[in-house]
Design a protein around this motif. Structure first.
Motif, PDB file in Angstrom:
ATOM      1  N   LYS A 118     -53.221  29.825 -28.849  1.00  0.00           N
ATOM      2  CA  LYS A 118     -54.410  30.145 -28.032  1.00  0.00           C
ATOM      3  C   LYS A 118     -55.646  29.482 -28.628  1.00  0.00           C
ATOM      4  O   LYS A 118     -56.475  28.921 -27.918  1.00  0.00           O
ATOM      5  CB  LYS A 118     -54.613  31.671 -27.963  1.00  0.00           C
ATOM      6  CG  LYS A 118     -53.739  32.328 -26.906  1.00  0.00           C
ATOM      7  CD  LYS A 118     -54.157  33.753 -26.641  1.00  0.00           C
ATOM      8  CE  LYS A 118     -53.591  34.681 -27.697  1.00  0.00           C
ATOM      9  NZ  LYS A 118     -53.797  36.103 -27.405  1.00  0.00           N
ATOM     10  N   ALA A 119     -55.770  29.571 -29.952  1.00  0.00           N
ATOM     11  CA  ALA A 119     -56.953  28.995 -30.610  1.00  0.00           C
ATOM     12  C   ALA A 119     -57.019  27.484 -30.393  1.00  0.00           C
ATOM     13  O   ALA A 119     -58.095  26.932 -30.126  1.00  0.00           O
ATOM     14  CB  ALA A 119     -56.942  29.335 -32.099  1.00  0.00           C
ATOM     15  N   LEU A 120     -55.876  26.810 -30.484  1.00  0.00           N
ATOM     16  CA  LEU A 120     -55.865  25.353 -30.277  1.00  0.00           C
ATOM     17  C   LEU A 120     -56.403  25.007 -28.895  1.00  0.00           C
ATOM     18  O   LEU A 120     -57.224  24.102 -28.738  1.00  0.00           O
ATOM     19  CB  LEU A 120     -54.434  24.810 -30.411  1.00  0.00           C
ATOM     20  CG  LEU A 120     -53.877  24.628 -31.814  1.00  0.00           C
ATOM     21  CD1 LEU A 120     -52.391  24.272 -31.761  1.00  0.00           C
ATOM     22  CD2 LEU A 120     -54.645  23.540 -32.565  1.00  0.00           C
ATOM     23  N   MET A 121     -55.935  25.736 -27.893  1.00  0.00           N
ATOM     24  CA  MET A 121     -56.333  25.417 -26.515  1.00  0.00           C
ATOM     25  C   MET A 121     -57.750  25.897 -26.217  1.00  0.00           C
ATOM     26  O   MET A 121     -58.538  25.187 -25.592  1.00  0.00           O
ATOM     27  CB  MET A 121     -55.342  26.034 -25.528  1.00  0.00           C
ATOM     28  CG  MET A 121     -54.051  25.262 -25.431  1.00  0.00           C
ATOM     29  SD  MET A 121     -54.374  23.569 -24.846  1.00  0.00           S
ATOM     30  CE  MET A 121     -52.776  22.822 -25.136  1.00  0.00           C
ATOM     31  N   LEU A 122     -58.081  27.118 -26.659  1.00  0.00           N
ATOM     32  CA  LEU A 122     -59.409  27.659 -26.317  1.00  0.00           C
ATOM     33  C   LEU A 122     -60.521  26.898 -27.027  1.00  0.00           C
ATOM     34  O   LEU A 122     -61.648  26.838 -26.541  1.00  0.00           O
ATOM     35  CB  LEU A 122     -59.465  29.157 -26.645  1.00  0.00           C
ATOM     36  CG  LEU A 122     -58.532  30.024 -25.782  1.00  0.00           C
ATOM     37  CD1 LEU A 122     -58.546  31.483 -26.258  1.00  0.00           C
ATOM     38  CD2 LEU A 122     -58.905  29.949 -24.302  1.00  0.00           C
ATOM     39  N   SER A 123     -60.203  26.308 -28.175  1.00  0.00           N
ATOM     40  CA  SER A 123     -61.242  25.550 -28.891  1.00  0.00           C
ATOM     41  C   SER A 123     -61.251  24.075 -28.487  1.00  0.00           C
ATOM     42  O   SER A 123     -61.995  23.282 -29.057  1.00  0.00           O
ATOM     43  CB  SER A 123     -61.010  25.658 -30.403  1.00  0.00           C
ATOM     44  OG  SER A 123     -59.794  25.002 -30.741  1.00  0.00           O
ATOM     45  N   ILE A 161     -61.881  20.017 -19.156  1.00  0.00           N
ATOM     46  CA  ILE A 161     -62.074  19.681 -17.733  1.00  0.00           C
ATOM     47  C   ILE A 161     -61.826  20.908 -16.845  1.00  0.00           C
ATOM     48  O   ILE A 161     -61.565  20.782 -15.647  1.00  0.00           O
ATOM     49  CB  ILE A 161     -61.177  18.494 -17.300  1.00  0.00           C
ATOM     50  CG1 ILE A 161     -59.703  18.731 -17.671  1.00  0.00           C
ATOM     51  CG2 ILE A 161     -61.674  17.191 -17.901  1.00  0.00           C
ATOM     52  CD1 ILE A 161     -58.740  17.755 -17.022  1.00  0.00           C
ATOM     53  N   GLY A 162     -61.897  22.081 -17.439  1.00  0.00           N
ATOM     54  CA  GLY A 162     -61.794  23.305 -16.636  1.00  0.00           C
ATOM     55  C   GLY A 162     -60.392  23.632 -16.177  1.00  0.00           C
ATOM     56  O   GLY A 162     -60.209  24.268 -15.137  1.00  0.00           O
ATOM     57  N   LEU A 163     -59.386  23.177 -16.933  1.00  0.00           N
ATOM     58  CA  LEU A 163     -58.000  23.457 -16.532  1.00  0.00           C
ATOM     59  C   LEU A 163     -57.265  24.271 -17.599  1.00  0.00           C
ATOM     60  O   LEU A 163     -57.755  24.461 -18.710  1.00  0.00           O
ATOM     61  CB  LEU A 163     -57.251  22.140 -16.266  1.00  0.00           C
ATOM     62  CG  LEU A 163     -57.690  21.360 -15.026  1.00  0.00           C
ATOM     63  CD1 LEU A 163     -56.801  20.130 -14.841  1.00  0.00           C
ATOM     64  CD2 LEU A 163     -57.656  22.223 -13.762  1.00  0.00           C
ATOM     65  N   VAL A 164     -56.077  24.704 -17.225  1.00  0.00           N
ATOM     66  CA  VAL A 164     -55.217  25.462 -18.148  1.00  0.00           C
ATOM     67  C   VAL A 164     -54.103  24.527 -18.639  1.00  0.00           C
ATOM     68  O   VAL A 164     -53.767  23.558 -17.968  1.00  0.00           O
ATOM     69  CB  VAL A 164     -54.582  26.698 -17.454  1.00  0.00           C
ATOM     70  CG1 VAL A 164     -55.640  27.664 -16.989  1.00  0.00           C
ATOM     71  CG2 VAL A 164     -53.706  26.278 -16.289  1.00  0.00           C
ATOM     72  N   PRO A 165     -53.540  24.822 -19.817  1.00  0.00           N
ATOM     73  CA  PRO A 165     -52.446  23.972 -20.307  1.00  0.00           C
ATOM     74  C   PRO A 165     -51.248  24.000 -19.358  1.00  0.00           C
ATOM     75  O   PRO A 165     -50.928  25.053 -18.797  1.00  0.00           O
ATOM     76  CB  PRO A 165     -52.065  24.594 -21.657  1.00  0.00           C
ATOM     77  CG  PRO A 165     -52.971  25.739 -21.884  1.00  0.00           C
ATOM     78  CD  PRO A 165     -53.874  25.918 -20.719  1.00  0.00           C
ATOM     79  N   ASP A 166     -50.629  22.820 -19.193  1.00  0.00           N
ATOM     80  CA  ASP A 166     -49.409  22.756 -18.379  1.00  0.00           C
ATOM     81  C   ASP A 166     -48.384  21.893 -19.097  1.00  0.00           C
ATOM     82  O   ASP A 166     -48.465  21.713 -20.316  1.00  0.00           O
ATOM     83  CB  ASP A 166     -49.729  22.242 -16.958  1.00  0.00           C
ATOM     84  CG  ASP A 166     -50.370  20.865 -16.945  1.00  0.00           C
ATOM     85  OD1 ASP A 166     -50.067  20.040 -17.820  1.00  0.00           O
ATOM     86  OD2 ASP A 166     -51.194  20.597 -16.040  1.00  0.00           O
ATOM     87  N   SER A 167     -47.417  21.377 -18.366  1.00  0.00           N
ATOM     88  CA  SER A 167     -46.350  20.543 -18.940  1.00  0.00           C
ATOM     89  C   SER A 167     -45.619  21.260 -20.070  1.00  0.00           C
ATOM     90  O   SER A 167     -45.189  20.643 -21.052  1.00  0.00           O
ATOM     91  CB  SER A 167     -46.912  19.207 -19.455  1.00  0.00           C
ATOM     92  OG  SER A 167     -47.594  18.568 -18.425  1.00  0.00           O
TER      93      SER A 167
END
Ligand code: LHQ
Length: 266
Positions: free
Chosen positions: A166-171, A144-150
């Motif tokens: 990084k790979a988990l989030m970028l993929s 949804i076009g956001l960066v990880p938070d929490s």
């Protein structure tokens, strides 16, 4: 007392059991996504749980087929061009993660189904997580076009290392429960119908460990994440001194010598 009364329509339910609190996120039609009411209710319940000496552990789960789908996206108006998303993060998510981290009682997440976005942060802010073997772990933010938070950038770097994080989030990975266990998100997997009885008996056993040793163990691991080895060796010595003065330690030794299970302080 933190227990809700006849309030099945509340966004979070709290059931006080013997020695622990069972906290259920309760917006099943949205896979228990967070809105502000759910944030307020969960924060209030956690405060009461923390202040109640009779509650020695907390088990968090979700109603229905999801654990928590992160932020309720239906609460965000897509026709508005600019959203200052730091506001809900600073008002709700950051204090929630810190509140959980600061509760020095065992906090267990029972992941009963899909978990996404900030829901994963909530689970990782707990001390242990157990999961149904059919649960899914959706990183979600990138989609949804956001960066990880929490806290997810912080938790994941420590859990899996920076490259995999990084790979988990970028993929935009969606992990199976088995994969989530391999990565260390989860301690134990259960058949879905056995999850709550396993999670409750685990929580009960954690609730009745030696109280001071349990608090100090959680605290020592939290401190370890930012300390040097020598700082941590000193913390261990200090905490062990405290634990060594406790009546529970005496009982542990006597029970060992008498070849019986220890009975720790209520
Ligand atoms: C939902 C949601 C949801 C509302 C499912 N909201 N309804 C912090 C601060 C500020 C802003 C932004 O973010 C954050 C932190 C975050 O958490 S950002 C990440 C937010 N979460 C997501 O992006 C996850 C969105 N959901 C999904 O990707 C999928 O629903 C998952 C993978 C969770 C589950 O997929 P399925 O099992 O296929 O279920 P579904 O998609 O059919 O969902 C079931 C229902 O739940 C559906 O409603 P409907 O009325 O159509 O049955 C969904 O709309 C609703 N739902 N997540 N976050």
């Amino acid at each position: 007392m933190a227990k809700n009364n006849n309030t099945d329509d509340r966004p979070v339910l709290c059931d006080i059991k013997k020695g622990y609190a069972l906290v259920t996120l309760n917006r099943p039609e949205r896979l228990n996504a967070f809105n502000s009411d759910m944030h307020h209710e969960l924060r209030n319940i956690l405060t009461e749980v923390d202040n109640n000496d009779g509650i020695r552990a907390v088990l968090i789960t979700g109603a229905g087929r999801g654990f928590c789908a992160g932020q309720d996206l239906r609460d965000i108006d897509p026709t508005v061009c600019q959203h200052d998303l730091s506001e809900p993060i600073i008002e709700f998510y950051n204090p929630l993660i810190m509140q959980l981290k600061n509760i020095k009682k065992p906090k267990i997440a029972a992941i009963n189904g899909v978990v996404a976005g900030a829901g994963i942060g909530l689970a990782l802010a707990c001390d242990m997580a157990v999961s149904a073997n059919n649960a899914k772990f959706a990183m979600a933010f990138g989609k949804i076009g956001l960066v990880p938070d929490s806290g997810l950038t912080w938790f994941l770097v420590r859990l899996v290392g920076v490259t995999k994080a990084k790979a988990l989030m970028l993929s935009n990975a969606v992990l199976t429960a088995e994969e989530a266990k391999d990565y260390g998100f989860v301690w134990h997997l259960c058949e879905p119908e056995e999850l709550m009885s396993y999670a409750e008996s685990l929580t009960k056993s954690l609730a009745f460990r030696a109280r001071l040793a349990t608090q100090l163990t959680i605290d020592a691991f939290e401190k370890a994440q930012n300390n040097t080895l020598i700082e941590q060796l000193n913390i261990e010595a200090m905490f062990q001194r405290e634990a060594g003065y406790s009546t529970d330690f005496k009982e542990g030794i006597v029970a060992f010598l008498e070849k019986r299970p220890p009975v720790f302080h209520k």
